[in-house]
Each structure stands twice: as structure tokens, then as C-alpha cells.
Scaffold this motif. Structure first.
Motif, short mmCIF file in Angstrom:
data_model
loop_
_atom_site.label_atom_id
_atom_site.label_comp_id
_atom_site.label_asym_id
_atom_site.label_seq_id
_atom_site.Cartn_x
_atom_site.Cartn_y
_atom_site.Cartn_z
N PRO A 1 5.85 -1.29 50.22
CA PRO A 1 5.02 -0.69 49.19
C PRO A 1 3.89 -1.61 48.70
CG PRO A 1 7.30 -0.21 48.70
CD PRO A 1 7.27 -1.11 49.89
N TYR A 5 0.16 -0.57 47.94
CA TYR A 5 -0.37 -0.78 46.59
C TYR A 5 -1.69 -1.56 46.65
CZ TYR A 5 -0.13 -1.36 41.56
OH TYR A 5 -0.40 -1.29 40.22
N VAL A 45 3.54 4.88 45.16
CA VAL A 45 4.22 3.58 45.10
C VAL A 45 5.05 3.49 43.83
CG1 VAL A 45 3.87 1.09 44.87
CG2 VAL A 45 2.55 2.38 46.54
N HIS A 48 8.14 5.56 44.21
CA HIS A 48 9.04 4.89 45.15
C HIS A 48 9.79 3.76 44.45
CE1 HIS A 48 9.98 1.93 48.37
NE2 HIS A 48 10.43 3.03 48.95
N GLU A 112 6.82 -7.26 44.64
CA GLU A 112 6.58 -5.83 44.54
C GLU A 112 6.10 -5.51 43.12
OE1 GLU A 112 7.07 -3.53 47.06
OE2 GLU A 112 7.36 -5.28 48.31
#
Length: 125
Positions: A1, A5, A45, A48, A112
Motif C-alpha cells: 500500500p 499511497y 489505501v 485497506h 505504512e
């Protein structure tokens, strides 16, 4: 991700910058398309990351919805004020710079986006 992003942030900042500089209809359409794709990818994103997080999903989803709706309301009001004071170009330049600066933290440190915001998630991974 994180790659998605980063790409989404690049599309959003590019779209906002193009909207600030646009002088023709075709450029406006391209800029709005880039902005829309970037914002949509960012939302994917975020969803998720929410799905992966070990939190009570109902509360977090409610908070996310409240923030997105409230952000739309406040952003529209603030954008109107900026457009009045700086013109439409200035409003879009301000948006591009603000978005780029606020998202640098998540795109530079290698974590992340949700993990960068919440240490509990980073520790669990």
C-alpha cells in the motif's frame, strides 16, 4: 500500500498544481482526472489499512466518515476564502503545497501510512 499511497500523493499534488496553472479546458479535465484518481487511490489505501488494523472497525469507520464529511465541509469553506483572497490559482497552489507537506511524513520514513500514525499497529506487524 505504501507504493500506491506515494503514487496517489504524486497524482493529487500534480492535479492540484495543474489546476493552478491550467489555461484551457483539456488541461482542466486532465488535472481534475489526476486529482480524482489520486484521491480515490488514497481512500482505497486508507480502507485497506483500516481492514488490516486490530481495532474496533465500527468506531474507526464512523470516525473516518465523520472526518471525511467534516473535512469536505470545512475544506469547501476554507477553499472559498482562499479563492476570494488569492484567486483560484492561489487556492490550488496552497492545496498542493499543504497536501505535499502533510503527507511527507508517511511517504519518507518508509512505514505504512497507518503504521506511521499509530505505533500499536507498527508494533503488531
Amino acid at each position: 500500500p505504501l507504493r500506491v499511497y506515494r503514487l496517489a500523493v504524486a497524482l493529487i499534488v500534480s492535479g492540484l498544481a495543474m489546476l493552478a496553472l491550467a489555461r484551457g479546458y483539456a488541461v482542466l479535465v486532465l488535472a481534475a482526472s489526476l486529482l480524482g484518481i489520486g484521491l480515490g487511490a488514497t481512500q482505497l489505501v486508507n480502507l485497506h489499512q483500516l481492514a488490516r488494523a486490530e481495532v474496533e472497525k465500527g468506531r474507526v469507520a464512523s470516525l473516518q466518515l465523520l472526518c471525511s464529511m467534516g473535512g469536505g465541509f470545512i475544506g469547501s469553506a476554507f477553499g472559498g476564502l482562499l479563492a476570494e483572497k488569492l484567486g483560484f490559482s492561489g487556492m490550488f497552489v496552497t492545496g498542493a503545497v499543504t497536501y505535499a507537506v502533510l503527507t511527507l511524513r508517511w511517504c519518507v520514513d518508509g512505514r505504512e501510512p497507518a503504521a506511521a500514525a499509530t505505533p500499536e499497529i507498527a508494533a503488531a506487524e
